[in-house]
Enzyme design. Structure first.
Site, short mmCIF file in Angstrom:
data_model
loop_
_atom_site.label_atom_id
_atom_site.label_comp_id
_atom_site.label_asym_id
_atom_site.label_seq_id
_atom_site.Cartn_x
_atom_site.Cartn_y
_atom_site.Cartn_z
N GLY A 45 48.80 42.03 46.08
CA GLY A 45 49.13 43.26 46.81
C GLY A 45 49.29 44.44 45.86
N ALA A 46 50.02 44.22 44.77
CA ALA A 46 50.26 45.31 43.80
C ALA A 46 48.94 45.72 43.15
CB ALA A 46 51.26 44.85 42.74
N ASN A 47 48.11 44.75 42.76
CA ASN A 47 46.82 45.08 42.15
C ASN A 47 45.98 45.95 43.10
OD1 ASN A 47 47.55 43.37 40.07
ND2 ASN A 47 46.22 41.68 40.70
N GLU A 143 49.12 35.53 49.92
CA GLU A 143 50.22 35.10 49.06
C GLU A 143 51.55 35.51 49.68
OE1 GLU A 143 49.06 34.81 44.44
OE2 GLU A 143 49.89 36.73 45.04
N ASP A 256 40.57 41.59 43.32
CA ASP A 256 41.39 42.65 43.94
C ASP A 256 40.72 44.01 43.76
OD1 ASP A 256 43.33 40.76 44.60
OD2 ASP A 256 44.28 40.95 42.63
N ARG A 289 38.46 43.62 30.42
CA ARG A 289 39.77 44.01 29.85
C ARG A 289 40.83 42.99 30.24
NH1 ARG A 289 39.69 49.99 32.47
NH2 ARG A 289 38.06 50.90 31.19
N SER A 295 43.76 46.64 33.97
CA SER A 295 42.32 46.69 33.74
C SER A 295 41.55 47.42 34.85
CB SER A 295 41.78 45.28 33.55
OG SER A 295 41.91 44.56 34.75
#
Ligand code: ATP
Ligand code: RIB
Length: 322
Positions: A45-47, A143, A256, A289, A295
């Site tokens: 979710g954060a990515n 998740e 993601d 990266r 990245s």
């Protein structure tokens, strides 16, 4: 062009990524020596929320963290990346999600998770967000409790908002609960978990994509096939989109970045093919990266990568074509 407003529903983790040996050195009951470890803010979710904001969207994230140092750090990073934090719960009685990723030199990896606060991402939180803002698209992963996945789909559909399911982590779910969804996008392991079909070539990719489309009645199925690229099935035909040729370092967050970039381009009214090429370029940079959020490329880097890709055009992966 209007700035898209997108809702991401999904996990927040602190990632510990071990960089090391080749996958074939892994033996049961053995000990593996790794070269180094990196600590990165992550979680699907954060990515995705960071990628959406970086690629020009107004990004909102529904998620949960513990009231601990990891949760604080990640929220700070998200705030700095212009992600709206209004729908992220901070909970006292549970820790922020943690992920241990063993990233092998050949591109294979093993992910381990402590889901922590992610297990407390609840349907009411999604409803609250959907009632507060008018979104162009919703992107979610798995998740978090599956009831939240299914309910997010229902709530968004009631409001006529197209939903994309990034089908990670790998698990078998009743796709019928998502009947009519705009897009399902699993990676290779997730495709096998959903369908029982191991994707080895275009024939098996089509078979698996058809299975998903039939069961979910999805408008599109987009398989992410790592270094081989991606495979789109729209109900009429399947098409392979080769990955770009880059020096692989770490795949964390590639999926993601790919799915989010695709969503943002679709919100900007690109055609599917153009959006996939953009997503391919973005993910190609990401794998060159270390880390997930760290990245994600910016828009200028992606434009440059697209130029490089046109130079590589024609050099498709003949092996996969079967
Ligand atoms: P993650 O779960 O780590 O975020 P994923 O397993 O969901 O990633 P992948 O299938 O590994 O997703 O990769 C997504 C996209 O990233 C691919 O479709 C491809 O375009 C790009 N990609 C992945 N690996 C490579 C690679 N080695 N070289 C170039 N591009 C890659
Ligand atoms: O998709 C990549 C993410 O999956 C990592 O950041 C890790 O947190 C796992 O959730």
């Amino acid at each position: 062009m209007k700035q898209p407003k997108v809702l991401i529903v999904g996990s927040i983790n602190m990632d510990m990524i071990f960089y090391g040996p080749h996958g074939d050195e892994m033996k049961p009951n053995g000990c593996l020596n790794f070269d180094s470890i990196g600590y990165y803010c992550g979680g699907k979710g954060a990515n995705q929320a960071m990628a959406a904001a970086k690629l020009g969207a107004e990004a909102y994230l529904v998620s949960a963290v513990g009231s601990d140092e990891n949760g604080r750090k990640i929220r700070e990073l998200l705030r700095g990346g212009n992600v709206h934090l209004d729908f992220i719960s901070v909970l006292d009685d549970v820790q922020t999600g943690l992920s241990g990723i063993f990233m092998m030199k050949d591109g294979s990896y093993i992910g381990t998770n402590i889901r922590g606060a992610n297990d407390r991402i609840m349907p009411e939180m999604v409803e609250h967000a959907l009632d507060a803002e008018a979104f162009d698209m919703v992107l979610m992963q798995m998740e978090m409790p599956l009831e939240t996945v299914y309910r997010t789909y229902e709530l968004a559909t009631e409001r006529k908002i197209p939903v994309i399911l990034d089908a990670g982590p790998a698990m078998k779910i009743p796709l019928e609960r998502l009947r009519g969804i705009f897009m399902v996008s699993p990676n290779e392991a997730e495709t096998e978990a959903l369908t029982g079909i191991a994707v080895k070539d275009e024939e098996t990719a089509l078979e698996a994509a058809k299975f998903i489309r039939e069961h979910a009645c999805a408008k599109y199925v987009l398989l992410k096939l790592g270094g081989k690229g991606s495979y789109l099935y729209d109900g009429k035909k399947g098409s392979l989109y080769p990955a770009c040729k880059v020096n692989f370092v770490d795949t964390t967050g590639a999926g993601d970045t790919f799915t989010t970039a695709l969503m943002i381009r679709l919100c900007n009214e690109d055609g599917m093919e153009t959006a996939i090429r953009y997503a391919t370029a973005a993910a190609g940079i990401c794998v060159s990266r270390r880390g997930g959020i760290s990245s994600i490329p910016d828009r200028e880097e992606i434009e440059l990568q697209i130029k490089n890709m046109s130079d590589q055009k024609g050099e498709q992966d003949e092996e996969f074509k079967g």
